[in-house]
Design an enzyme around this catalytic site. Structure first.
Site, short mmCIF file in Angstrom:
data_model
loop_
_atom_site.label_atom_id
_atom_site.label_comp_id
_atom_site.label_asym_id
_atom_site.label_seq_id
_atom_site.Cartn_x
_atom_site.Cartn_y
_atom_site.Cartn_z
N ARG A 46 -10.93 -1.99 10.19
CA ARG A 46 -11.14 -2.12 8.86
C ARG A 46 -9.62 -2.51 9.14
O ARG A 46 -8.63 -2.68 9.94
CB ARG A 46 -11.60 -1.59 7.69
CG ARG A 46 -11.27 -0.21 7.52
CD ARG A 46 -9.67 0.39 7.68
NE ARG A 46 -8.99 -0.15 6.79
CZ ARG A 46 -7.78 -0.07 7.03
NH1 ARG A 46 -7.28 -0.03 8.31
NH2 ARG A 46 -6.74 -0.66 6.02
N GLY A 47 -9.19 -3.74 7.72
CA GLY A 47 -7.78 -4.34 7.62
C GLY A 47 -8.13 -5.62 7.79
O GLY A 47 -8.37 -5.97 9.09
N ALA A 48 -7.52 -6.78 7.30
CA ALA A 48 -7.64 -7.58 7.54
C ALA A 48 -7.60 -8.34 8.62
O ALA A 48 -8.55 -9.23 9.71
CB ALA A 48 -6.49 -8.83 6.47
N ARG A 89 -17.72 -9.19 5.72
CA ARG A 89 -16.36 -8.92 4.73
C ARG A 89 -16.27 -10.10 4.53
O ARG A 89 -15.30 -11.05 5.20
CB ARG A 89 -15.64 -7.61 5.18
CG ARG A 89 -16.56 -6.40 5.67
CD ARG A 89 -14.93 -5.73 5.58
NE ARG A 89 -14.90 -5.03 4.58
CZ ARG A 89 -13.48 -4.31 4.39
NH1 ARG A 89 -13.42 -3.91 5.33
NH2 ARG A 89 -13.10 -3.69 2.88
N GLN A 196 -8.18 4.99 2.74
CA GLN A 196 -6.74 4.42 3.47
C GLN A 196 -5.94 5.57 3.78
O GLN A 196 -5.87 5.48 4.32
CB GLN A 196 -6.71 3.06 3.65
CG GLN A 196 -8.20 2.67 3.49
CD GLN A 196 -9.02 2.33 2.39
OE1 GLN A 196 -8.82 2.90 1.30
NE2 GLN A 196 -10.02 0.57 2.30
N ASP A 237 -4.86 -9.28 1.69
CA ASP A 237 -6.40 -9.85 2.57
C ASP A 237 -6.71 -11.76 2.89
O ASP A 237 -6.68 -11.54 3.58
CB ASP A 237 -8.02 -9.25 1.61
CG ASP A 237 -7.48 -7.66 2.59
OD1 ASP A 237 -6.67 -7.14 1.81
OD2 ASP A 237 -7.60 -7.28 3.32
N ASN A 247 -5.30 -7.79 -1.91
CA ASN A 247 -5.24 -6.83 -0.88
C ASN A 247 -5.76 -5.88 -1.86
O ASN A 247 -6.88 -6.04 -3.25
CB ASN A 247 -3.74 -6.92 -1.11
CG ASN A 247 -3.72 -5.34 -0.56
OD1 ASN A 247 -3.86 -5.15 1.21
ND2 ASN A 247 -2.96 -4.24 -0.93
O1 MRU Z 1 -11.17 -2.99 2.82
P1 MRU Z 1 -9.77 -2.52 4.06
O2 MRU Z 1 -9.85 -1.78 4.37
O3 MRU Z 1 -9.92 -3.45 5.24
O4 MRU Z 1 -8.33 -3.00 3.50
C1 MRU Z 1 -7.46 -3.53 4.00
C2 MRU Z 1 -6.20 -3.96 2.97
O5 MRU Z 1 -6.21 -3.95 1.77
C3 MRU Z 1 -5.44 -4.30 3.80
O6 MRU Z 1 -4.23 -3.72 2.75
C4 MRU Z 1 -4.91 -4.89 3.49
O7 MRU Z 1 -6.02 -5.33 4.86
C5 MRU Z 1 -3.85 -5.77 4.89
S1 MRU Z 1 -3.98 -5.22 6.81
C6 MRU Z 1 -2.66 -5.10 7.02
#
Ligand code: MRU
Length: 349
Positions: A46-48, A89, A196, A237, A247
């Site tokens: 996960r994470g963009a 996603r 997270q 994101d 985000n």
């Molecule tokens: O649902 P997630 O854990 O994928 O959400 C992640 C976030 O919101 C992060 O802050 C974002 O992707 C930036 S990651 C460098």
């Protein structure tokens, strides 16, 4: 860094399983694109930026498995691979950015043999992963200039090495300030419902030896009002053309609290997180996730059965609450429309 988020190894994709952290450090191996899509959906990765890399590697795996008589059939099947990965996603634009980049490479090699196309796709996916590391280091370099000596930095969610190919965006800024010898302390919001902050950010910071304090989300205002927070740094994101930023859910509340308390609020993100096709944040699609993430914590029910639940995974922080957006190509502040266009137009990798 002492862990790898995702890598291409022996014609398979290996990811650290983020659903099992911090308790267990387990690496999963994926050999087909369907299971990569499931891993993205199930938040194993996960994470963009990290899901952008995963999607690209998923395309490379998908291409390897295609059996086709004609180029037309090969490309039709490749489109299907991209569609499946694209349905995982909806909010993080890096996913679609990664898929588009892979499609462009396939297209550029259209006249070649299937094996040559497959090879080009594999190379591109690995390149996306390697570039992301460089990009995060550059975000860190720019961002560290905004972090004063002795700062206490509040962050929300995990925008660290686990959310990227390594190093991180918001945590990249923190890492770079720490590496520059600044004495900093990080306040990590736990980030309900998926935790997270508690599970991943706290783990990363402790591994790195960066002073960290875990707070629950509803404590941020308390510490801000007491003057204990110097600045906030979060990831993103999807960032619209006017700077509005999607985000992790709860980011908007942090930004409003920061403004109320005259605390700078920074967003750190690669240019691949910009979506300049959207004029403002109201157009960003927001993922809604299963109710069980709210009613349960790690399998244990914390709410009565049958309660109605909403679970938006992201919110949008209007640009007026954002002091600056830190990218690999520089820091944008003030007029986001022209500033974001400028940083998007050149490449530093
Ligand atoms: O649902 P997630 O854990 O994928 O959400 C992640 C976030 O919101 C992060 O802050 C974002 O992707 C930036 S990651 C460098």
């Amino acid at each position: 860094m002492s862990f790898r988020t995702i890598e291409w190894l022996d014609d398979a994709v290996v990811m650290i399983d983020q659903t099992r952290l911090p308790g267990e450090e387990v690496y999963n191996t994926y050999t087909d694109f369907q299971s990569v899509a499931e891993a993205i959906k199930g938040m194993i990765i996960r994470g963009a930026p990290a899901i952008g890399v995963a999607a690209a590697m998923g395309v490379a795996l998908g291409a390897r498995a295609i059996i086709a008589d004609t180029h037309e059939s090969f490309f039709r099947q490749l489109d299907n691979v991209c569609d499946v990965l694209g349905r995982t996603r909806p909010t993080a634009v890096n996913l679609f950015w990664g898929l588009e980049r892979m499609k462009r490479v396939a297209e550029a090699n259209r006249s070649k043999s299937f094996d040559k196309i497959r090879e080009a796709l594999k190379k591109e996916a690995i390149l996306i992963e390697q570039e992301d590391l460089t990009i995060c280091r550059n975000i860190g370099k720019w961002g560290a200039t905004l972090i004063p000596e002795g700062a206490t930095v509040l962050t929300h969610c995990n925008a660290g090495g686990l959310a990227t190919a390594g190093y991180g965006t918001a945590l990249g800024v923190i890492r770079a300030a720490h590496e520059a010898g600044k004495k900093i302390n990080v306040f990590a919001d736990e980030t309900r419902p998926w935790l997270q902050g508690a599970r991943l950010t706290a783990w990363e910071l402790m591994k790195e030896g960066i002073a960290a304090t875990l707070i629950s989300d509803n404590m941020a205002g308390f510490f801000m009002s007491r003057g204990e927070i110097t600045c906030c740094v979060v990831g993103a994101d999807r960032i619209a053309a006017n700077g509005d930023t999607a985000n992790k859910i709860g980011t908007y509340s942090v930004a409003v609290l920061a403004k109320e308390n005259n605390i700078p609020f920074y967003v750190a993100a690669p240019v691949s997180t910009l979506d300049l096709s959207l004029s403002d944040g109201s157009k960003i699609p927001i993922e809604e996730r299963p109710a069980s993430e709210v009613t349960h914590i790690r399998g244990v029910a914390i709410a009565p059965e049958g309660i109605r639940v909403r679970n938006p995974a992201f919110d949008v922080t209007p640009a007026r609450y954002i002091t600056a957006i830190i990218t690999e190509n520089g820091i944008v502040t003030g007029d986001y429309r022209s500033g974001l266009r400028k940083v998007a137009s050149f490449s530093c990798t």
